[in-house]
Design a protein around this motif. Structure first.
Motif: not given
Length: 593
Positions: A442-446, A460-466, A489-491
């Motif tokens: 959550r809210n990470t840089q990945l 599995l949850t991916f929320a608010g990540n870049a 998320n932003t990709f």
């Protein structure tokens, strides 16, 4: 006659064979004379191997490393490809068969590591010693056998986990029978069944007097904070019967009250669970425990190399901890993850990471005690994901990742970065596998996130990540993953030209919602924003999808999937080539199985 090597566990059958050759008699006589003086003389080693000359899957000179059933590549390794953290006395290179790391073909594997030939005729007593860590479960089995020039004979087998790296000592005199062309082999059998690591293999003619601490029997991680008994394993490595010795110990370099042991141990025998005292362990803090023996049978020990055992112990973690910065609980991620993997949790645990870039590579396993009511959280202390990063920057083709979640459950990463630099094309910063579940970012840089399709990794949850490099999650065809949510998320561009920014395979009820996929201009292949295959009931809605490239481009591809809901998306794309390529908003392919 029957010879019991370790009471209640391992047995050898055969007879001792006395030798009459003058050189063996002379050697034995010298050993008796030198050992009786109490002066420090080393063992007479027939074979002594620490694998410092081995590399990759190439064993030391004269040794054999062979695969049986399973792929030809399923061999013992000497470069620790799974990055296993194994405590003292392991150091440098060691032998490991890591079934869980590289044996993913779904079939049974067997692998054999065989010593060079050695001459056991130099003494009437021959002892085998080695240190090992066996991670048991899932049908994995390790066996030790001895070759006497004619046949292979059983020494020991293992299927249960060792709590810590432990030393084994076996009197193999009756098995080798003074053979001039003897061997020892270590055989693994399993199917993606954890691992077996071995180091410091020694075959020697024992000194008359030689005792040592071979294992810590208790406490065994994970264990709760508070007062725990300290119990050790005392082994007689010498030819003479051991009747007494003094056992000293210290905690964090503070010497404790010594324990005076008395008993009766023949060569190769051990006294298990010897309680030498107690200690009050603080919650989740590292404790340096050192145990040693001295004055066996009231005399100086001629061989001090096996007298001492040193380990780092953690009681179960509980509460709030800091990583990095000034006066932290843990200096870095590696220390924190080592504690988690070994000690587990007794309640919910939160790690607050202080600002900085941590050039580390870590692997989390299934953490004992983790649950919905005792979750694990890694988060930045500052709340700024751009100022805190777990960022592995070394070139490492055999272990090309930053973070692996190996069956890890109930864990969240938030407001920090998890990045990978200098990896191979298509390498992942995060790998999720082996049945991990209830995992959140959550809210990470990945950088790129993947699961390899060898297990069912669900919730599995991916929320608010870049995200740079995409999220690609594959699961088993026989066990699709449920409750996968990729939202808000932003990709930016995927690492591999042929991959999607979001790729899902074998899922049920997946949610892809509210994401923005930035323009992906790629001259090497097709460009796809969202690709869902072999799934059921996915929802793809309210996304802003952009796909630009020199070949065909796709906003959404759904293939071999049933009951897909695709709604309220903004899809924009274009193809820069005039050579017959096209741009598609939504494309449905194939027929669902």
């Amino acid at each position: 006659m029957a010879i019991t090597l370790r009471a209640g566990n391992f047995f050898l059958l055969g007879k001792f064979t006395a030798t009459r050759s003058w050189h063996r008699a002379l050697l034995l006589c010298l050993l008796l004379i030198l050992g009786g003086t109490g002066r420090a003389f080393a063992q007479t080693y027939i074979l002594n191997e620490d694998f410092s000359s081995a590399s990759g899957t190439t064993p030391p000179t004269g040794w054999l490393n062979s695969a049986g059933s399973g792929p030809a590549t399923d061999k013992w390794h000497f470069d620790n490809p799974g990055g296993r953290n194994i405590n003292y006395p392991f150091s440098g290179s060691f032998a490991i068969f890591d079934s869980e790391n590289y044996s993913t073909d779904g079939g049974k594997e067997t692998a054999t590591l065989e010593t060079r030939f050695f001459d056991a005729s130099v003494s009437q007593n021959t002892v085998l010693y080695f240190d090992h860590f066996f991670a048991g479960g899932k049908g994995g089995k390790g066996m030790v056998e001895v070759f006497n020039g004619f046949i292979w004979q059983f020494v020991a087998s293992y299927s249960d986990s060792t709590a810590n790296p432990q030393s084994e000592v076996y009197n193999i005199s009756s098995l080798v029978r003074g053979a001039t062309g003897a061997k020892v082999r270590f055989r693994w059998e399993g199917n993606n069944s954890h691992y077996w690591a071995i180091d410091n293999i020694r075959i020697y003619a024992p000194l008359p007097l030689d005792a040592g601490i071979s294992a810590l029997d208790a406490p065994s991680m994970p264990f709760k904070a508070g007062t725990q008994p300290i119990q050790i394993r005392l082994t007689n490595f010498g030819a003479n019967t051991l009747s007494k010795t003094t056992i000293g110990w210290s905690v964090n370099n503070v010497v404790q009250t010594a324990y005076n042991w008395t008993g009766n141990l023949a060569l190769g025998m051990s006294a298990n669970d010897v309680k030498i005292g107690t200690y009050a362990f603080p919650a989740g803090k590292p404790v340096q425990l050192k145990v040693w023996q001295s004055k066996p049978n009231g005399l100086n020990d001629p061989n001090v190399q096996n007298d001492t055992l040193a380990v780092t112990l953690y009681s179960s973690l509980c509460g709030l901890y800091t990583i990095g910065g000034t006066n932290p609980d843990f200096q870095n991620f590696t220390e924190a993850v080592t504690a988690l993997n070994n000690a587990g949790v007794g309640c919910g645990v939160t790690f607050r990471v202080r600002n900085g870039s941590y050039n580390e590579q870590v692997k989390l396993g299934q953490i004992s005690g983790a649950s919905a009511t005792a979750p694990i959280v890694f988060e930045s202390e500052s709340g700024d994901s751009t100022k805190v990063a777990l960022h592995y920057q070394e070139t490492n083709p055999s272990n090309d990742y930053t973070l692996v979640l190996e069956g890890t459950d109930y864990i969240t990463f938030r407001k920090l970065g998890i990045l990978r630099s200098n990896g191979q094309s298509g390498s992942s910063a995060v790998i999720i596998r082996n049945g991990a579940h209830h995992v959140s970012f959550r809210n990470t840089q990945l950088n790129r996130v993947s699961s390899p399709g060898t297990s069912c990794d669900s919730v599995l949850t991916f929320a608010g990540n870049a995200v740079t490099g995409g999220i690609f999650l594959a699961n088993l065809s026989t066990q699709p993953a449920s409750r996968v949510a990729i939202t808000g998320n932003t990709f930016t561009s995927p690492y591999s030209a042929s991959e999607s920014s979001i790729g899902l395979s074998y899922t049920t009820g997946a949610l892809v919602q509210g994401n923005t996929v930035a323009p992906s201009i790629n001259s090497g292949s097709e460009v796809t924003s969202v690709n869902v295959t072999n799934s059921s009931n996915p929802k793809i809605n309210n996304n802003h999808l952009f796909a630009y490239g020199y070949y065909s481009t796709y906003g959404v591809i759904v293939s071999s999937t049933v009951n897909a809901e695709i709604s309220d998306n903004t899809i924009q794309g274009g193809c820069y080539s005039s050579s017959g390529y096209s741009s598609y908003g939504i494309q449905v392919r194939g027929v669902a199985a």
